[in-house]
Design an enzyme around this catalytic site. Sequence first.
Site, PDB file in Angstrom:
ATOM      1  N   ASP A 126     -45.335  -7.018  81.066  1.00 46.74           N
ATOM      2  CA  ASP A 126     -44.044  -7.525  80.558  1.00 46.74           C
ATOM      3  C   ASP A 126     -44.228  -8.955  80.449  1.00 46.74           C
ATOM      4  OD1 ASP A 126     -44.077  -7.949  83.455  1.00 46.74           O
ATOM      5  OD2 ASP A 126     -42.480  -6.644  83.988  1.00 46.74           O
ATOM      6  N   ASN A 133     -35.139  -2.528  94.329  1.00 47.17           N
ATOM      7  CA  ASN A 133     -34.339  -1.433  93.378  1.00 47.17           C
ATOM      8  C   ASN A 133     -35.163  -0.263  93.160  1.00 47.17           C
ATOM      9  OD1 ASN A 133     -35.297  -2.488  91.147  1.00 47.17           O
ATOM     10  ND2 ASN A 133     -33.294  -3.008  90.419  1.00 47.17           N
ATOM     11  N   HIS A 139     -37.520  -0.796  90.841  1.00 49.77           N
ATOM     12  CA  HIS A 139     -37.988  -0.920  89.448  1.00 49.77           C
ATOM     13  C   HIS A 139     -39.608  -1.072  89.261  1.00 49.77           C
ATOM     14  CE1 HIS A 139     -37.392  -5.526  89.629  1.00 49.77           C
ATOM     15  NE2 HIS A 139     -38.523  -5.303  89.693  1.00 49.77           N
ATOM     16  N   GLU A 164     -35.649  -0.838  84.865  1.00 46.37           N
ATOM     17  CA  GLU A 164     -34.461  -0.893  86.044  1.00 46.37           C
ATOM     18  C   GLU A 164     -34.046   0.603  86.332  1.00 46.37           C
ATOM     19  OE1 GLU A 164     -33.877  -3.318  87.599  1.00 46.37           O
ATOM     20  OE2 GLU A 164     -34.887  -5.159  86.827  1.00 46.37           O
TER      21      GLU A 164
END
Length: 243
Positions: free
Chosen positions: A67, A136, A138, A143
Amino acid sequence: MRVYQVKSYDDMSRKAANVISAQIIMKPDCVLGLATGSSPIGTYKQLIDWYNKGDLDFSQVKSVNLDEYKGLPRDNEQSYYYFMYNNLFKHVNIQLDNTNVPNGMEPDSEKECLRYEEVIAKLGGVDLQLLGLGRNGHIGFNEPDETFGTITHCVNLTESTIDANKRFFASIDDVPKQAYTMGIKTIMKAKKILLIVSGEDKADALAQAVHGPVTPKLPASILQLHNDVVIVADEAACSKMPK
Ligand code: F6R
């Protein structure tokens, strides 16, 4: 999924570097999928150390990163290219032409995402994808959501991510609001996946990813459906795993 529980961050880094170096030794012109963040820094340090000792050769290795922030040039200290250059590329004999990070300066998201998918396809796909895990759940910038993100796409960063990142920038207006990320489908196409996890703050996400239901609400849970995943996690990260 094979889970290796190790004692500490340093042990995780050494074990992960072992897996990556085995990949490079078995296939010197392999395609490595790489990640940024705090998790892989120790792994990269270990790889650099072995390179300096003459045990590793990156001259034919190709890389694709997961990314990049949209709108940040490569020379911005917060860009993921900058991270990769300073934490790995400049220390080893990888050819910079063989390294790939999404181009954050391409304003046309569709164009950039398609280009990046083509880059990966032309390389013949990713042999080994290194991943970190978000608190979380991800992976990449995928996400928690209602559906699994597909191929490389542009994501809007959440308020909390923007807020968490503002300490690295002069003002909140300078914090990128979007990022390009490989999608879940892109990640799942990698031949092998190496997930590294350290710290108690990741323990819930790791337990859910390995033992919970497969759901886009915890993106890493999709890894249960991949047939070649190795997880290296330290004791703290494994503290919520069922006994
Ligand atoms: C990094 C990335 C992220 C991180 C994750 C964990 O390229 O895509 O998914 O792997 O946020 O970050 P750290 O390692 O900083 O805890």
